[in-house]
Design a protein around this motif. Sequence first.
Motif, PDB file in Angstrom:
ATOM      1  N   THR A  63      21.752  51.275  48.193  1.00 20.51           N
ATOM      2  CA  THR A  63      21.354  50.936  46.827  1.00 20.51           C
ATOM      3  C   THR A  63      22.190  49.752  46.349  1.00 20.51           C
ATOM      4  O   THR A  63      23.310  49.550  46.821  1.00 20.51           O
ATOM      5  N   PRO A  64      21.665  48.955  45.412  1.00 17.44           N
ATOM      6  CA  PRO A  64      22.409  47.788  44.923  1.00 17.44           C
ATOM      7  C   PRO A  64      23.700  48.203  44.215  1.00 17.44           C
ATOM      8  O   PRO A  64      23.809  49.294  43.659  1.00 17.44           O
ATOM      9  N   GLU A  65      24.666  47.312  44.241  1.00 14.33           N
ATOM     10  CA  GLU A  65      25.922  47.558  43.538  1.00 14.33           C
ATOM     11  C   GLU A  65      25.647  47.651  42.042  1.00 14.33           C
ATOM     12  O   GLU A  65      24.904  46.839  41.483  1.00 14.33           O
ATOM     13  N   PRO A  66      26.239  48.642  41.346  1.00 11.56           N
ATOM     14  CA  PRO A  66      25.994  48.784  39.901  1.00 11.56           C
ATOM     15  C   PRO A  66      26.423  47.540  39.131  1.00 11.56           C
ATOM     16  O   PRO A  66      27.455  46.933  39.430  1.00 11.56           O
ATOM     17  N   VAL A 162      30.175  55.744  37.644  1.00  9.86           N
ATOM     18  CA  VAL A 162      29.023  55.264  38.419  1.00  9.86           C
ATOM     19  C   VAL A 162      29.491  54.363  39.554  1.00  9.86           C
ATOM     20  O   VAL A 162      29.036  54.482  40.702  1.00  9.86           O
ATOM     21  N   ILE A 163      30.410  53.445  39.271  1.00 16.42           N
ATOM     22  CA  ILE A 163      30.917  52.517  40.284  1.00 16.42           C
ATOM     23  C   ILE A 163      31.655  53.275  41.383  1.00 16.42           C
ATOM     24  O   ILE A 163      31.461  53.005  42.575  1.00 16.42           O
ATOM     25  N   TRP A 166      29.199  55.008  43.638  1.00 16.23           N
ATOM     26  CA  TRP A 166      28.493  54.071  44.513  1.00 16.23           C
ATOM     27  C   TRP A 166      29.403  53.602  45.643  1.00 16.23           C
ATOM     28  O   TRP A 166      28.981  53.538  46.800  1.00 16.23           O
ATOM     29  N   GLU A 167      30.651  53.264  45.328  1.00 21.21           N
ATOM     30  CA  GLU A 167      31.585  52.786  46.350  1.00 21.21           C
ATOM     31  C   GLU A 167      31.874  53.862  47.386  1.00 21.21           C
ATOM     32  O   GLU A 167      32.004  53.568  48.584  1.00 21.21           O
ATOM     33  N   GLU A 168      31.974  55.104  46.937  1.00 17.10           N
ATOM     34  CA  GLU A 168      32.235  56.204  47.876  1.00 17.10           C
ATOM     35  C   GLU A 168      31.118  56.311  48.911  1.00 17.10           C
ATOM     36  O   GLU A 168      31.372  56.544  50.101  1.00 17.10           O
ATOM     37  N   LEU A 245      41.931  35.293  39.538  1.00 21.30           N
ATOM     38  CA  LEU A 245      42.237  36.100  38.366  1.00 21.30           C
ATOM     39  C   LEU A 245      41.022  36.957  38.063  1.00 21.30           C
ATOM     40  O   LEU A 245      39.962  36.442  37.699  1.00 21.30           O
ATOM     41  N   ARG A 246      41.171  38.260  38.235  1.00 22.38           N
ATOM     42  CA  ARG A 246      40.052  39.180  38.053  1.00 22.38           C
ATOM     43  C   ARG A 246      40.204  39.907  36.724  1.00 22.38           C
ATOM     44  O   ARG A 246      41.216  40.547  36.456  1.00 22.38           O
ATOM     45  N   GLN A 247      39.178  39.781  35.906  1.00 23.73           N
ATOM     46  CA  GLN A 247      39.186  40.382  34.577  1.00 23.73           C
ATOM     47  C   GLN A 247      37.912  41.175  34.360  1.00 23.73           C
ATOM     48  O   GLN A 247      36.998  41.143  35.172  1.00 23.73           O
ATOM     49  N   GLY A 248      37.855  41.879  33.250  1.00 24.25           N
ATOM     50  CA  GLY A 248      36.635  42.574  32.898  1.00 24.25           C
ATOM     51  C   GLY A 248      36.690  44.065  33.173  1.00 24.25           C
ATOM     52  O   GLY A 248      37.708  44.614  33.567  1.00 24.25           O
ATOM     53  N   VAL A 249      35.545  44.692  32.985  1.00 21.19           N
ATOM     54  CA  VAL A 249      35.448  46.146  33.071  1.00 21.19           C
ATOM     55  C   VAL A 249      35.793  46.644  34.468  1.00 21.19           C
ATOM     56  O   VAL A 249      36.496  47.658  34.625  1.00 21.19           O
ATOM     57  N   ARG A 250      35.322  45.969  35.497  1.00 13.37           N
ATOM     58  CA  ARG A 250      35.521  46.452  36.869  1.00 13.37           C
ATOM     59  C   ARG A 250      36.998  46.586  37.210  1.00 13.37           C
ATOM     60  O   ARG A 250      37.388  47.463  37.982  1.00 13.37           O
ATOM     61  N   GLN A 251      37.840  45.712  36.657  1.00 13.46           N
ATOM     62  CA  GLN A 251      39.265  45.780  36.939  1.00 13.46           C
ATOM     63  C   GLN A 251      39.941  46.944  36.219  1.00 13.46           C
ATOM     64  O   GLN A 251      41.099  47.273  36.496  1.00 13.46           O
ATOM     65  N   ARG A 252      39.238  47.580  35.275  1.00 12.84           N
ATOM     66  CA  ARG A 252      39.796  48.729  34.567  1.00 12.84           C
ATOM     67  C   ARG A 252      39.434  50.041  35.256  1.00 12.84           C
ATOM     68  O   ARG A 252      39.937  51.102  34.880  1.00 12.84           O
ATOM     69  N   CYS A 253      38.561  49.979  36.244  1.00 15.39           N
ATOM     70  CA  CYS A 253      38.127  51.205  36.920  1.00 15.39           C
ATOM     71  C   CYS A 253      39.135  51.645  37.970  1.00 15.39           C
ATOM     72  O   CYS A 253      39.795  50.812  38.574  1.00 15.39           O
TER      73      CYS A 253
END
Length: 253
Positions: A63-66, A162-163, A166-168, A245-253
């Motif tokens: 399935t596509p990445e969320p 959700v992420i 999916w990664e698992e 430099l990685r920012q945003g929601v994904r870096q908080r997971c």
Amino acid sequence: MSKLRVAIPLLAILPLLAACGSRITVQVTEDAAGAEPVNDLEVQFIPFDRDSLFAVIIAGAATPEPEIPADLEQASVDERELRDAWSAAESSWNNVRDSMRSITTELDNLDDRSREYRERFDLFNDLEDRERALDRQRQAAFDEFNEMQLATQQRVDSICIVIDSWEEAAFAGYGEVEDDLLTALGQEVMADTTDAAGVAWAPAAGGPWWVHARVNTAAGELYWNVMIEAALPDTLRLRPGNADLRQGVRQRC
């Protein structure tokens, strides 16, 4: 995902082994000038491009990445800006308080009938008024940041679930794929922990190698995946300038 689905694309990320080298030495710092070394950080030395392997696995996932909703990403940016504004207000308030403490110490050692004492006392009173104003500003900045954080945290937590799920599933066979790749290369992943000077090293023969590390900062995550040959005449400097430099929601997971 089965190993068969990624076996052929993996051939594209197999590096050509070079002549034997001696060691790779790196230094990790959070600033461009190298004045803020990062200690007790794991640095990995990988004989293939792990990011390319991740891309292969993601492309072949069932399935596509969320995707992160655009408005939630914007809310994360707004939240970071409010946090920075609060941090700046807090710093200004603390600076004034430090000046007030310093003047108090000076006053304790001055004759209260002297001109210098009166001048320093008047300055203290001026700073006291400024301290009160800055205290109100920092509290207002914190309240605004905290309100935004509380408003977005539940949505962030939900998308992170959700992420993670999916990664698992997508990376379930990653360990076996990496083992097969390392066997084909006749190499292994090496790691070292930086010392007080931010230095780590590995006895890396052959090449090329990818030096991998990541550091969380107030601005976001500094992510390094730097390709080098095994033999280096000088220390590899991992700085913000050669990091993503990685920012945003994904870096908080």
